[in-house]
Design a protein around this motif. Structure first.
Motif, PDB file in Angstrom:
ATOM      1  N   LYS A 148       0.833  -1.212   0.000  1.00  0.00           N
ATOM      2  CA  LYS A 148       0.000   0.000   0.000  1.00  0.00           C
ATOM      3  C   LYS A 148       0.868   1.263   0.000  1.00  0.00           C
ATOM      4  CE  LYS A 148      -2.042  -1.184   3.837  1.00  0.00           C
ATOM      5  NZ  LYS A 148      -1.332  -2.464   4.074  1.00  0.00           N
ATOM      6  N   SER A 149       1.795   1.332   0.965  1.00  0.00           N
ATOM      7  CA  SER A 149       2.631   2.543   1.048  1.00  0.00           C
ATOM      8  C   SER A 149       3.469   2.705  -0.213  1.00  0.00           C
ATOM      9  CB  SER A 149       3.567   2.479   2.262  1.00  0.00           C
ATOM     10  OG  SER A 149       2.811   2.469   3.434  1.00  0.00           O
ATOM     11  N   MET A 200       1.281   4.098  -2.855  1.00  0.00           N
ATOM     12  CA  MET A 200       0.974   5.506  -2.595  1.00  0.00           C
ATOM     13  C   MET A 200       2.174   6.400  -2.910  1.00  0.00           C
ATOM     14  SD  MET A 200      -1.449   5.400   0.745  1.00  0.00           S
ATOM     15  CE  MET A 200      -3.192   5.726   0.518  1.00  0.00           C
ATOM     16  N   TYR A 206      -0.487  15.031   0.615  1.00  0.00           N
ATOM     17  CA  TYR A 206      -0.038  13.658   0.890  1.00  0.00           C
ATOM     18  C   TYR A 206       0.348  13.541   2.359  1.00  0.00           C
ATOM     19  CZ  TYR A 206       3.213   9.621   0.591  1.00  0.00           C
ATOM     20  OH  TYR A 206       3.873   8.430   0.774  1.00  0.00           O
ATOM     21  N   GLU A 221       3.227   7.646   5.537  1.00  0.00           N
ATOM     22  CA  GLU A 221       3.015   6.757   6.680  1.00  0.00           C
ATOM     23  C   GLU A 221       3.720   7.290   7.934  1.00  0.00           C
ATOM     24  OE1 GLU A 221       4.274   2.736   6.083  1.00  0.00           O
ATOM     25  OE2 GLU A 221       2.845   1.981   7.557  1.00  0.00           O
ATOM     26  N   ASP A 258      -1.950   8.032   4.017  1.00  0.00           N
ATOM     27  CA  ASP A 258      -1.438   6.699   4.349  1.00  0.00           C
ATOM     28  C   ASP A 258      -1.648   6.458   5.841  1.00  0.00           C
ATOM     29  OD1 ASP A 258      -0.205   4.268   4.308  1.00  0.00           O
ATOM     30  OD2 ASP A 258       1.662   4.963   3.372  1.00  0.00           O
ATOM     31  N   GLU A 259      -2.634   5.672   6.164  1.00  0.00           N
ATOM     32  CA  GLU A 259      -3.000   5.326   7.539  1.00  0.00           C
ATOM     33  C   GLU A 259      -3.129   6.552   8.451  1.00  0.00           C
ATOM     34  OE1 GLU A 259      -1.299   1.885   9.244  1.00  0.00           O
ATOM     35  OE2 GLU A 259      -0.683   1.068   7.321  1.00  0.00           O
ATOM     36  N   SER A 281      -5.471   4.799   2.983  1.00  0.00           N
ATOM     37  CA  SER A 281      -5.116   3.431   3.377  1.00  0.00           C
ATOM     38  C   SER A 281      -5.366   3.266   4.871  1.00  0.00           C
ATOM     39  CB  SER A 281      -3.654   3.122   3.037  1.00  0.00           C
ATOM     40  OG  SER A 281      -2.786   3.606   4.021  1.00  0.00           O
TER      41      SER A 281
END
Ligand SMILES: Nc1ncnc2c1ncn2[C@@H]1O[C@H](COP(=O)(O)OP(=O)(O)OP(=O)(O)O)[C@@H](O)[C@H]1O
Length: 261
Positions: free
Chosen positions: A63-64, A67, A101, A104, A180-181, A210
């Motif tokens: 996922k990361s 992204m 953006y 993470e 991201d999370e 995510s």
């Protein structure tokens, strides 16, 4: 403690979709290899204007990495990423103002305060002083940062650091958010606040989010992209995903013991 004027609405012009007719976020055959290891393999999907899309997958699914390729931070080994029609490899500067953006583990400058770091981020983006000041006030309020506004980031809890990252993603009022999370490591109250924030941003933005928290998906997302071992295994609406089973059951069916359903 710093107090600020009332929250300012997101400017109407900045929240208008682009007129390219293309999806806001587009992954076309994205792959990333580290030596022989494929972290991401031939992933394609798109997120149309105004959609809130969950990007799911177990730990290490890619996922990361995906992204990072979508945001232009990592060059794909194969394939292309587009943001509002701009190729992130060749036209990243044109896409930059449109993109917020939250990485993470975002690069936060620990010796700076939220105020000084966000001001620096805005200046780096070339925001004029008056606009920057009003956007600083907006994100400080919106991300509930006023009580820690002038404290060193090194002294902030994980939840507050996450909010600083979110504030940085929102500062320039982008049309697209890649998060991201965003609720990773937050306590239930903070998670609730961030979820509410995302829901309210969803009214004007296109969002790819995510998360490992499946209830978050049902709370804020209408569409789901799921990857497993670097490969796309589901791309459809939330209702399609959970048509015949609970979210958790579907997630396990799609990700445990096999790459494709
Ligand atoms: N720089 C790198 N060098 C080698 N392998 C890497 C590198 N970056 C990521 N990987 C590997 O690529 C795979 C995908 O990693 P990625 O961080 O994208 O997964 P993820 O789905 O975001 O995981 P998580 O949910 O745990 O954050 C993992 O096996 C990871 O170890």
């Amino acid at each position: 403690m710093v107090t600020f004027a009332e929250n300012q609405p997101v400017s109407k012009a900045a929240s208008q979709p682009t007129t390219t007719g293309r999806p806001m976020i587009e992954a076309r055959g994205l792959s990333k290899f580290y030596g022989q290891f494929a972290a991401v393999r031939d992933v394609s999907f798109s997120v149309p204007v105004g959609q809130v899309c969950a990007f799911l997958g177990p730990n290490g699914a890619g996922k990361s990495t995906t992204m990072k390729m979508l945001t232009g931070y990592l060059a794909p080994t194969e394939g292309s990423a587009f943001l509002a029609g701009h190729c992130m490899e060749t036209d990243r500067l044109a896409a930059a103002p449109l993109l917020g953006y939250l990485p993470e583990n975002g690069p936060l400058y620990l010796e700076m305060t939220p105020e000084s770091m966000l001001r620096f981020a805005g200046q780096t983006r070339g925001m004029v002083a008056s606009l920057l000041q009003s956007r600083l006030e907006y994100v400080a309020n919106r991300c509930s940062l006023t009580s820690v506004w002038r404290k060193p980031i090194s002294k902030l809890s994980k939840g507050y650091r996450q909010r600083v990252g979110m504030a940085q993603a929102l500062l320039h009022d982008p049309q697209v958010l890649i998060l991201d999370e965003p609720t990773s490591g937050l306590d239930p109250n903070q998670t609730h606040d961030v979820r509410e924030l995302i829901l309210s941003l969803a009214k004007t933005k296109t969002i790819l989010l995510s998360t490992h928290i499946l209830t978050e998906v049902t709370a804020v997302c209408s569409h789901v992209v799921l990857i497993n071992e670097g490969r796309l295994v589901f791309n459809g609406s939330l209702s399609e995903m959970v048509a015949n089973a609970e979210m958790e059951t579907r997630f396990r069916q799609l990700t445990v013991g096999g790459r494709t359903p």
